[in-house]
Design a protein around this motif. Structure first.
Motif, PDB file in Angstrom:
ATOM      1  N   MET A   1       0.838  -1.199   0.000  1.00  0.00           N
ATOM      2  CA  MET A   1       0.000   0.000   0.000  1.00  0.00           C
ATOM      3  C   MET A   1       0.875   1.253   0.000  1.00  0.00           C
ATOM      4  O   MET A   1       1.870   1.319   0.719  1.00  0.00           O
ATOM      5  N   ILE A   2       0.509   2.237  -0.807  1.00  0.00           N
ATOM      6  CA  ILE A   2       1.294   3.467  -0.928  1.00  0.00           C
ATOM      7  C   ILE A   2       0.805   4.490   0.096  1.00  0.00           C
ATOM      8  O   ILE A   2      -0.391   4.759   0.205  1.00  0.00           O
ATOM      9  N   LYS A   3       1.759   5.056   0.837  1.00  0.00           N
ATOM     10  CA  LYS A   3       1.431   5.982   1.924  1.00  0.00           C
ATOM     11  C   LYS A   3       1.620   7.421   1.464  1.00  0.00           C
ATOM     12  O   LYS A   3       2.646   7.762   0.874  1.00  0.00           O
ATOM     13  N   ILE A   4       0.633   8.259   1.771  1.00  0.00           N
ATOM     14  CA  ILE A   4       0.610   9.635   1.272  1.00  0.00           C
ATOM     15  C   ILE A   4       0.568  10.624   2.433  1.00  0.00           C
ATOM     16  O   ILE A   4      -0.143  10.418   3.424  1.00  0.00           O
ATOM     17  N   PHE A   5       1.330  11.720   2.284  1.00  0.00           N
ATOM     18  CA  PHE A   5       1.219  12.867   3.191  1.00  0.00           C
ATOM     19  C   PHE A   5       1.047  14.103   2.317  1.00  0.00           C
ATOM     20  O   PHE A   5       1.794  14.303   1.359  1.00  0.00           O
ATOM     21  N   ILE A   6       0.048  14.943   2.646  1.00  0.00           N
ATOM     22  CA  ILE A   6      -0.314  16.068   1.780  1.00  0.00           C
ATOM     23  C   ILE A   6      -0.060  17.406   2.472  1.00  0.00           C
ATOM     24  O   ILE A   6      -0.596  17.670   3.553  1.00  0.00           O
ATOM     25  N   PHE A   7       0.737  18.247   1.841  1.00  0.00           N
ATOM     26  CA  PHE A   7       0.883  19.639   2.264  1.00  0.00           C
ATOM     27  C   PHE A   7      -0.141  20.462   1.480  1.00  0.00           C
ATOM     28  O   PHE A   7      -0.135  20.458   0.254  1.00  0.00           O
TER      29      PHE A   7
ATOM     30  N   GLY B   1      -1.497  15.008   6.900  1.00  0.00           N
ATOM     31  CA  GLY B   1      -1.445  16.197   6.063  1.00  0.00           C
ATOM     32  C   GLY B   1      -1.510  17.429   6.939  1.00  0.00           C
ATOM     33  O   GLY B   1      -1.780  17.352   8.140  1.00  0.00           O
ATOM     34  N   ILE B   2      -1.256  18.556   6.335  1.00  0.00           N
ATOM     35  CA  ILE B   2      -1.291  19.813   7.078  1.00  0.00           C
ATOM     36  C   ILE B   2      -1.701  20.918   6.116  1.00  0.00           C
ATOM     37  O   ILE B   2      -1.345  20.885   4.934  1.00  0.00           O
ATOM     38  N   ASN B   3      -2.492  21.871   6.616  1.00  0.00           N
ATOM     39  CA  ASN B   3      -2.882  22.962   5.728  1.00  0.00           C
ATOM     40  C   ASN B   3      -1.800  24.029   5.703  1.00  0.00           C
ATOM     41  O   ASN B   3      -0.927  24.081   6.566  1.00  0.00           O
TER      42      ASN B   3
ATOM     43  N   TYR C   1       5.567  15.056  13.577  1.00  0.00           N
ATOM     44  CA  TYR C   1       5.194  14.132  12.504  1.00  0.00           C
ATOM     45  C   TYR C   1       6.287  13.104  12.215  1.00  0.00           C
ATOM     46  O   TYR C   1       6.205  12.369  11.234  1.00  0.00           O
ATOM     47  N   LYS C   2       7.303  13.072  13.074  1.00  0.00           N
ATOM     48  CA  LYS C   2       8.468  12.219  12.832  1.00  0.00           C
ATOM     49  C   LYS C   2       8.083  10.764  12.589  1.00  0.00           C
ATOM     50  O   LYS C   2       8.561  10.136  11.636  1.00  0.00           O
ATOM     51  N   ASN C   3       7.215  10.210  13.420  1.00  0.00           N
ATOM     52  CA  ASN C   3       6.837   8.798  13.285  1.00  0.00           C
ATOM     53  C   ASN C   3       6.108   8.521  11.973  1.00  0.00           C
ATOM     54  O   ASN C   3       6.263   7.454  11.373  1.00  0.00           O
ATOM     55  N   ILE C   4       5.306   9.501  11.537  1.00  0.00           N
ATOM     56  CA  ILE C   4       4.606   9.341  10.257  1.00  0.00           C
ATOM     57  C   ILE C   4       5.614   9.267   9.119  1.00  0.00           C
ATOM     58  O   ILE C   4       5.555   8.378   8.262  1.00  0.00           O
TER      59      ILE C   4
ATOM     60  N   ASN D   1       7.514   2.917   0.362  1.00  0.00           N
ATOM     61  CA  ASN D   1       6.279   3.206  -0.377  1.00  0.00           C
ATOM     62  C   ASN D   1       5.564   4.461   0.118  1.00  0.00           C
ATOM     63  O   ASN D   1       4.336   4.486   0.220  1.00  0.00           O
ATOM     64  N   GLY D   2       6.328   5.502   0.417  1.00  0.00           N
ATOM     65  CA  GLY D   2       5.732   6.762   0.846  1.00  0.00           C
ATOM     66  C   GLY D   2       6.005   7.877  -0.148  1.00  0.00           C
ATOM     67  O   GLY D   2       7.068   7.919  -0.772  1.00  0.00           O
TER      68      GLY D   2
END
Length: 228
Positions: free
Chosen positions: A1-7, A32-34, A46-49, A56-57
């Motif tokens: 599974m591909i992991k996503i973080f959104i700015f 994510g963060i606005n 957010y280090k652990n994320i 796969n991130g």
């Protein structure tokens, strides 16, 4: 599974990414963060994320151009691929992005739609003939009246492929994006037009980009590399 973080997760594109990725079993959004909270962003929180994303991130940026240094630092520190859809970068920030790409893979694009990138490909291939036969070019860039950058990043991208061109930018209510290219000689006119009817086309480009960038070690790429 591909992991996503959104700015820029609460922006128009950020919200649409969430909506469409939630129904796709290949992806999971870890966070994510606005863009407003990026002023007070603390990496430790957010280090652990980010550590969890090392396999796969992918980081996705649709925030604001003035935040790019902080985002690049995170991408480099955790060795995470970065997809940039933010516009409005000056030459200095583009150089910073290029330098960062020596350590990580980056896709940067002012427009992730398939259609605009097809047009970009077409005009790149015919530009030599436009010069030969003395055509002039005019680009009309029409967007909604909340769009900040004038001219748009897309019109600048198209303009960079055509010699002897002028850009006219209009901001009109709720138009998502409309780009018209007039190629004119003394005897004829060629018209090429792209009109966005749904922002989902940008998300489709992002999904292509995510799958494509996962196999890359480093380098600065565009949607031309992804699609063609």
């Amino acid at each position: 599974m591909i992991k996503i973080f959104i700015f820029g997760i609460t922006g128009k594109i950020g919200k649409l990414i969430i909506k469409l990725i939630k129904i796709n079993k290949n992806f999971i959004i870890l966070g994510g963060i606005n863009k407003m909270n990026l002023f007070f962003f603390k990496i430790k929180k957010y280090k652990n994320i980010f550590l969890n994303m090392k396999k796969n991130g992918v980081l996705i940026d649709f925030s604001d151009s003035f935040l790019i240094k902080e985002i690049l630092l995170i991408s480099i520190k955790y060795k995470l691929p970065l997809i940039i859809g933010t516009t409005g970068f000056n030459l200095l920030k583009l150089k910073i992005i290029k330098k960062a790409s020596k350590n990580i893979p980056i896709i940067i694009s002012y427009n992730m739609s398939i259609g605009i990138n097809l047009i970009n490909l077409i005009i790149s291939n015919i530009n030599i003939f436009l010069i030969k036969f003395n055509f002039d070019s005019y680009i009309i860039d029409i967007h909604h009246n909340k769009k900040k950058d004038i001219p748009s990043g897309t019109s600048l991208m198209l303009s960079s492929k055509i010699k002897k061109n002028n850009i006219l930018s209009l901001r009109i209510k709720n138009i998502i994006g409309n780009h018209i290219i007039y190629i004119i000689s003394n005897y004829e006119i060629i018209k090429i037009e792209h009109f966005v009817i749904n922002r989902k086309i940008f998300i489709l480009g992002i999904l292509y980009s995510i799958f494509w960038i996962l196999n890359k070690k480093k380098g600065c790429f565009s949607m031309y590399d992804v699609f063609f």
